[in-house]
Scaffold this motif. Structure first.
Motif, PDB file in Angstrom:
ATOM      1  N   TYR A 113     -54.404  41.126  10.826  1.00 16.78           N
ATOM      2  CA  TYR A 113     -55.456  41.216   9.817  1.00 16.78           C
ATOM      3  C   TYR A 113     -56.707  40.437  10.204  1.00 16.78           C
ATOM      4  N   GLY A 114     -56.623  39.621  11.246  1.00 20.11           N
ATOM      5  CA  GLY A 114     -57.769  38.829  11.673  1.00 20.11           C
ATOM      6  C   GLY A 114     -58.156  37.775  10.660  1.00 20.11           C
ATOM      7  N   GLU A 115     -57.176  37.007  10.180  1.00 16.55           N
ATOM      8  CA  GLU A 115     -57.472  36.053   9.116  1.00 16.55           C
ATOM      9  C   GLU A 115     -56.456  34.922   9.055  1.00 16.55           C
ATOM     10  N   PHE A 116     -56.929  33.809   8.500  1.00 10.96           N
ATOM     11  CA  PHE A 116     -56.062  32.729   8.036  1.00 10.96           C
ATOM     12  C   PHE A 116     -55.927  32.895   6.524  1.00 10.96           C
ATOM     13  N   THR A 117     -54.897  32.287   5.943  1.00  9.31           N
ATOM     14  CA  THR A 117     -54.743  32.279   4.492  1.00  9.31           C
ATOM     15  C   THR A 117     -54.765  30.840   4.002  1.00  9.31           C
ATOM     16  N   VAL A 118     -55.694  30.556   3.078  1.00 10.28           N
ATOM     17  CA  VAL A 118     -55.778  29.228   2.458  1.00 10.28           C
ATOM     18  C   VAL A 118     -54.857  29.268   1.243  1.00 10.28           C
TER      19      VAL A 118
END
Length: 265
Positions: free
Chosen positions: A163-168
């Motif tokens: 997804y090309g993302e980090f999750t906070v």
């Protein structure tokens, strides 16, 4: 013979007049009855409307409709422009009461104050005066507040290349920040957490960020929240917010890892 016919004629005329009167009376009675039915129907409709409104108030108020509640909709508090930075637990309880419009139970809080309970009888009156002044000052200090700046652990996920993302994860819809004071529990939730928790990062930059992070527990979060709603509950309630923006920093070095402005906030 003519006299007899005249008497019969007068009798027939009188009977006709009486029938006309009865007919008119009957028509008037029917009209009155119809009017009464219409009035009754209108009254019933009005009563139904009042009952529906009362029911609606009860549902939203959470306690017989007696408590004013601001629904969680954007712009619910447009005139509240004040901001609190990392408020303590008592301040958040004062804010909750101010947002709901419910009168805080200051008399109860005064009597529950540890200093009042433990003071010798001759000193109790003075302690009550001091405790009341402090509580009233705290309640006055949150008037007009509509934004919060909170610091917390980011609970950052690893990078997801799919997804090309980090999750906070600290900002997830299921997350909340709780404050406990004065016998009350106030929770702060994030209405736009599903969007706010996503930190999009190009794959070409992800490894450099991961190298700076070391591990997820190293990252702290400074977040700006806009208050959009409040809901009373037993022994406290919930303040609903929108995440406007946030900044992530490395705990040891203080280096900025990322800044995010949430779309639509």
């Amino acid at each position: 013979m003519r006299a007899q016919q005249s008497d019969i004629s007068r009798g027939i005329a009188a009977a006709g007049a009486l029938a006309a009167v009865l007919l008119l009376a009957g028509c008037g009675g029917d009209g009155s009855s119809a009017g009464g039915s219409a009035d009754t129907a209108a009254g019933a409709a009005a009563a139904d409307g009042a009952d529906a409104a009362a029911g609606s108030g009860s549902a939203s108020g959470g306690s017989g409709g007696a408590q004013p509640v601001a629904k969680a909709t954007p712009g619910a508090f447009p005139d509240r422009t004040g901001e609190l930075v990392n408020p303590d637990h008592s301040t958040m309880v004062f804010l909750y009461y101010d947002l709901t419009g419910i009168t805080p139970p200051i008399d109860t809080w005064v009597e529950e104050d540890r200093r009042v309970r433990s003071a010798p009888p001759p000193e109790k009156a003075g302690m009550r005066t001091m405790a009341r002044a402090e509580l009233q000052s705290g309640a006055a200090g949150v008037r007009g507040v509509g934004r919060l700046r909170l610091s917390m652990g980011a609970n950052l996920s690893d990078y997801d290349p799919a997804y090309g993302e980090f999750t906070v994860r600290a900002l997830a819809p299921s997350s909340m920040v709780e404050f406990n004071a004065l016998g009350q529990k106030v929770s702060v939730k994030f209405a736009n957490g599903r969007t706010a928790q996503i930190w999009k990062v190009p794959a070409s930059e992800a490894q450099g960020i991961r190298d700076k992070i070391d591990y997820a527990g190293n990252i702290s979060l400074d977040v700006l929240l806009r208050i959009i709603g409040v809901q009373p509950g037993p022994g406290g309630g919930t303040i609903t917010t929108e995440v406007v923006e946030y900044e992530m920093r490395h705990n040891r070095s203080g280096q900025v890892i990322g800044r995010v402005r949430v779309t639509g906030a």
